[in-house]
Design a protein around this motif. Structure first.
Motif, PDB file in Angstrom:
ATOM      1  N   ALA A   1      16.726  33.635  29.677  1.00  0.00           N
ATOM      2  CA  ALA A   1      17.711  32.564  29.452  1.00  0.00           C
ATOM      3  C   ALA A   1      17.113  31.380  28.694  1.00  0.00           C
ATOM      4  O   ALA A   1      17.841  30.616  28.047  1.00  0.00           O
ATOM      5  CB  ALA A   1      18.285  32.098  30.782  1.00  0.00           C
ATOM      6  N   ALA A   2      15.789  31.228  28.739  1.00  0.00           N
ATOM      7  CA  ALA A   2      15.142  30.127  28.029  1.00  0.00           C
ATOM      8  C   ALA A   2      15.339  30.240  26.519  1.00  0.00           C
ATOM      9  O   ALA A   2      15.275  29.230  25.806  1.00  0.00           O
ATOM     10  CB  ALA A   2      13.651  30.081  28.363  1.00  0.00           C
ATOM     11  N   LEU A   3      15.601  31.439  26.025  1.00  0.00           N
ATOM     12  CA  LEU A   3      15.832  31.625  24.593  1.00  0.00           C
ATOM     13  C   LEU A   3      17.195  31.082  24.158  1.00  0.00           C
ATOM     14  O   LEU A   3      17.486  31.008  22.969  1.00  0.00           O
ATOM     15  CB  LEU A   3      15.714  33.102  24.218  1.00  0.00           C
ATOM     16  CG  LEU A   3      14.318  33.707  24.356  1.00  0.00           C
ATOM     17  CD1 LEU A   3      14.357  35.202  24.087  1.00  0.00           C
ATOM     18  CD2 LEU A   3      13.330  33.022  23.414  1.00  0.00           C
ATOM     19  N   LEU A   4      18.021  30.695  25.133  1.00  0.00           N
ATOM     20  CA  LEU A   4      19.336  30.132  24.813  1.00  0.00           C
ATOM     21  C   LEU A   4      19.415  28.643  25.123  1.00  0.00           C
ATOM     22  O   LEU A   4      20.494  28.053  25.093  1.00  0.00           O
ATOM     23  CB  LEU A   4      20.423  30.887  25.579  1.00  0.00           C
ATOM     24  CG  LEU A   4      20.573  32.369  25.215  1.00  0.00           C
ATOM     25  CD1 LEU A   4      21.613  33.029  26.101  1.00  0.00           C
ATOM     26  CD2 LEU A   4      20.928  32.538  23.746  1.00  0.00           C
ATOM     27  N   LYS A   5      18.276  28.012  25.388  1.00  0.00           N
ATOM     28  CA  LYS A   5      18.281  26.579  25.684  1.00  0.00           C
ATOM     29  C   LYS A   5      18.856  25.804  24.509  1.00  0.00           C
ATOM     30  O   LYS A   5      18.497  26.043  23.366  1.00  0.00           O
ATOM     31  CB  LYS A   5      16.863  26.078  25.992  1.00  0.00           C
ATOM     32  CG  LYS A   5      16.374  26.467  27.361  1.00  0.00           C
ATOM     33  CD  LYS A   5      15.030  25.838  27.652  1.00  0.00           C
ATOM     34  CE  LYS A   5      14.610  26.138  29.081  1.00  0.00           C
ATOM     35  NZ  LYS A   5      13.315  25.527  29.398  1.00  0.00           N
ATOM     36  N   GLY A   6      19.752  24.883  24.817  1.00  0.00           N
ATOM     37  CA  GLY A   6      20.354  24.040  23.794  1.00  0.00           C
ATOM     38  C   GLY A   6      21.485  24.691  23.025  1.00  0.00           C
ATOM     39  O   GLY A   6      21.938  24.148  22.011  1.00  0.00           O
TER      40      GLY A   6
ATOM     41  N   ASP B   1      16.072  29.696  16.878  1.00  0.00           N
ATOM     42  CA  ASP B   1      15.844  28.259  16.814  1.00  0.00           C
ATOM     43  C   ASP B   1      14.881  27.807  17.906  1.00  0.00           C
ATOM     44  O   ASP B   1      14.014  26.967  17.671  1.00  0.00           O
ATOM     45  CB  ASP B   1      17.169  27.506  16.937  1.00  0.00           C
ATOM     46  CG  ASP B   1      17.011  26.017  16.724  1.00  0.00           C
ATOM     47  OD1 ASP B   1      16.518  25.633  15.640  1.00  0.00           O
ATOM     48  OD2 ASP B   1      17.359  25.239  17.623  1.00  0.00           O
ATOM     49  N   VAL B   2      15.025  28.368  19.102  1.00  0.00           N
ATOM     50  CA  VAL B   2      14.116  28.036  20.209  1.00  0.00           C
ATOM     51  C   VAL B   2      12.680  28.403  19.830  1.00  0.00           C
ATOM     52  O   VAL B   2      11.754  27.606  20.007  1.00  0.00           O
ATOM     53  CB  VAL B   2      14.545  28.743  21.513  1.00  0.00           C
ATOM     54  CG1 VAL B   2      13.476  28.619  22.596  1.00  0.00           C
ATOM     55  CG2 VAL B   2      15.874  28.186  22.005  1.00  0.00           C
ATOM     56  N   ILE B   3      12.494  29.589  19.296  1.00  0.00           N
ATOM     57  CA  ILE B   3      11.156  30.040  18.906  1.00  0.00           C
ATOM     58  C   ILE B   3      10.598  29.169  17.789  1.00  0.00           C
ATOM     59  O   ILE B   3       9.438  28.755  17.817  1.00  0.00           O
ATOM     60  CB  ILE B   3      11.192  31.533  18.475  1.00  0.00           C
ATOM     61  CG1 ILE B   3      11.609  32.413  19.661  1.00  0.00           C
ATOM     62  CG2 ILE B   3       9.855  31.974  17.904  1.00  0.00           C
ATOM     63  CD1 ILE B   3      10.799  32.231  20.925  1.00  0.00           C
ATOM     64  N   LYS B   4      11.426  28.851  16.788  1.00  0.00           N
ATOM     65  CA  LYS B   4      11.005  27.985  15.688  1.00  0.00           C
ATOM     66  C   LYS B   4      10.520  26.642  16.220  1.00  0.00           C
ATOM     67  O   LYS B   4       9.462  26.147  15.835  1.00  0.00           O
ATOM     68  CB  LYS B   4      12.168  27.790  14.717  1.00  0.00           C
ATOM     69  CG  LYS B   4      11.906  26.955  13.501  1.00  0.00           C
ATOM     70  CD  LYS B   4      12.234  25.487  13.605  1.00  0.00           C
ATOM     71  CE  LYS B   4      13.503  25.115  14.295  1.00  0.00           C
ATOM     72  NZ  LYS B   4      13.583  23.660  14.579  1.00  0.00           N
ATOM     73  N   THR B   5      11.278  26.065  17.134  1.00  0.00           N
ATOM     74  CA  THR B   5      10.923  24.754  17.683  1.00  0.00           C
ATOM     75  C   THR B   5       9.617  24.818  18.454  1.00  0.00           C
ATOM     76  O   THR B   5       8.740  23.955  18.293  1.00  0.00           O
ATOM     77  CB  THR B   5      12.057  24.234  18.583  1.00  0.00           C
ATOM     78  OG1 THR B   5      13.257  24.165  17.804  1.00  0.00           O
ATOM     79  CG2 THR B   5      11.727  22.869  19.142  1.00  0.00           C
ATOM     80  N   ARG B   6       9.451  25.828  19.271  1.00  0.00           N
ATOM     81  CA  ARG B   6       8.214  25.971  20.052  1.00  0.00           C
ATOM     82  C   ARG B   6       6.999  26.094  19.137  1.00  0.00           C
ATOM     83  O   ARG B   6       5.956  25.499  19.404  1.00  0.00           O
ATOM     84  CB  ARG B   6       8.284  27.200  20.967  1.00  0.00           C
ATOM     85  CG  ARG B   6       9.428  27.205  21.972  1.00  0.00           C
ATOM     86  CD  ARG B   6       9.137  26.320  23.161  1.00  0.00           C
ATOM     87  NE  ARG B   6      10.239  26.332  24.102  1.00  0.00           N
ATOM     88  CZ  ARG B   6      10.188  26.863  25.311  1.00  0.00           C
ATOM     89  NH1 ARG B   6       9.080  27.430  25.742  1.00  0.00           N
ATOM     90  NH2 ARG B   6      11.234  26.803  26.101  1.00  0.00           N
TER      91      ARG B   6
ATOM     92  N   THR C   1       5.849  35.079  25.615  1.00  0.00           N
ATOM     93  CA  THR C   1       5.407  34.031  26.527  1.00  0.00           C
ATOM     94  C   THR C   1       6.592  33.293  27.126  1.00  0.00           C
ATOM     95  O   THR C   1       6.633  33.042  28.342  1.00  0.00           O
ATOM     96  CB  THR C   1       4.473  33.030  25.808  1.00  0.00           C
ATOM     97  OG1 THR C   1       3.365  33.752  25.263  1.00  0.00           O
ATOM     98  CG2 THR C   1       3.976  31.957  26.744  1.00  0.00           C
ATOM     99  N   VAL C   2       7.570  32.949  26.310  1.00  0.00           N
ATOM    100  CA  VAL C   2       8.760  32.250  26.806  1.00  0.00           C
ATOM    101  C   VAL C   2       9.489  33.109  27.829  1.00  0.00           C
ATOM    102  O   VAL C   2       9.853  32.635  28.907  1.00  0.00           O
ATOM    103  CB  VAL C   2       9.698  31.849  25.642  1.00  0.00           C
ATOM    104  CG1 VAL C   2      11.046  31.373  26.164  1.00  0.00           C
ATOM    105  CG2 VAL C   2       9.057  30.774  24.777  1.00  0.00           C
TER     106      VAL C   2
END
Length: 195
Positions: A146-151, A114-119, A138-139
């Motif tokens: 941990a940025a891949l688990l934001k939200g 979901d994080v990747i989709k949003t970006r 890049t993320v």
């Protein structure tokens, strides 16, 4: 089990043709890029072409197709196991709780997707990322894994609630339809010959 997964994937694929443009508009409006949905659609199409409404389409499918397959599989397996253990049909509340759990687990597992989709959807014509793998790399490089688990918290909460409602209504509807269906023995026998 495979039939349930296949049904989830096919349903998700069909829905994606409508859901992706609405997700692109919603996501960009949340980022403050546009003040209204009609304005967003008009400007996206004028700047990026019609394909701009499908920005991140591949990453959307990468998130949603596994999501649908996993959620339906977890739900069905838990429901079958619980039904066997209880040795009875499940009531609406039980189906809703199982649906909430299936949704919450699936929401957590698919958060990185979901994080990747949003970006990818919000980048617009800037093309900050060259695709899914470039976005992931890049993320992780710039913000850490941990940025891949934001939200994840809000995502698990709202998908759990949604799963509860969806599966609760699904089972209730299936039960109502089954009650309205006449028994097979009461159906008139059809003659194969026309008079």
């Amino acid at each position: 089990m495979h039939l349930t997964q296949t049904a989830g994937v096919i349903g998700g694929l069909a829905a994606s043709f409508v859901r992706v443009p609405t997700e692109v508009v919603k996501t960009r409006m949340q980022m403050g890029q546009f003040s209204s949905a009609p304005n967003a659609v008009r400007l996206i199409v004028s700047k990026e072409g019609f394909k701009g409404l499908y920005a991140g389409y591949g990453s959307f499918l990468l998130r949603d197709l596994p999501f649908d397959a996993i959620q339906f599989c977890i739900y069905e397996q838990l429901r079958i196991g619980y039904k066997i253990a209880a040795q009875r049909d499940l009531n609406g509340a039980e189906n809703a709780v199982i649906g909430a759990f299936a949704g919450a687990v699936t929401g957590a597992v698919t958060t990185p997707l979901d994080v990747i989709k949003t970006r990818l959807m919000i980048q617009g014509s800037a093309n900050q990322y060259k695709g899914v793998m470039d976005c992931v790399q890049t993320v992780i490089r710039e913000e850490g894994p941990a940025a891949l688990l934001k939200g994840i918290g809000p995502r698990v909460l709202w998908i759990g609630i949604g799963g509860s409602i969806f599966f609760g209504v699904l089972e209730s509807t299936k039960r109502k339809l089954a009650e309205r269906r006449p028994p097979s023995s009461s159906l008139p026998h059809l003659n194969s010959k026309q008079d």
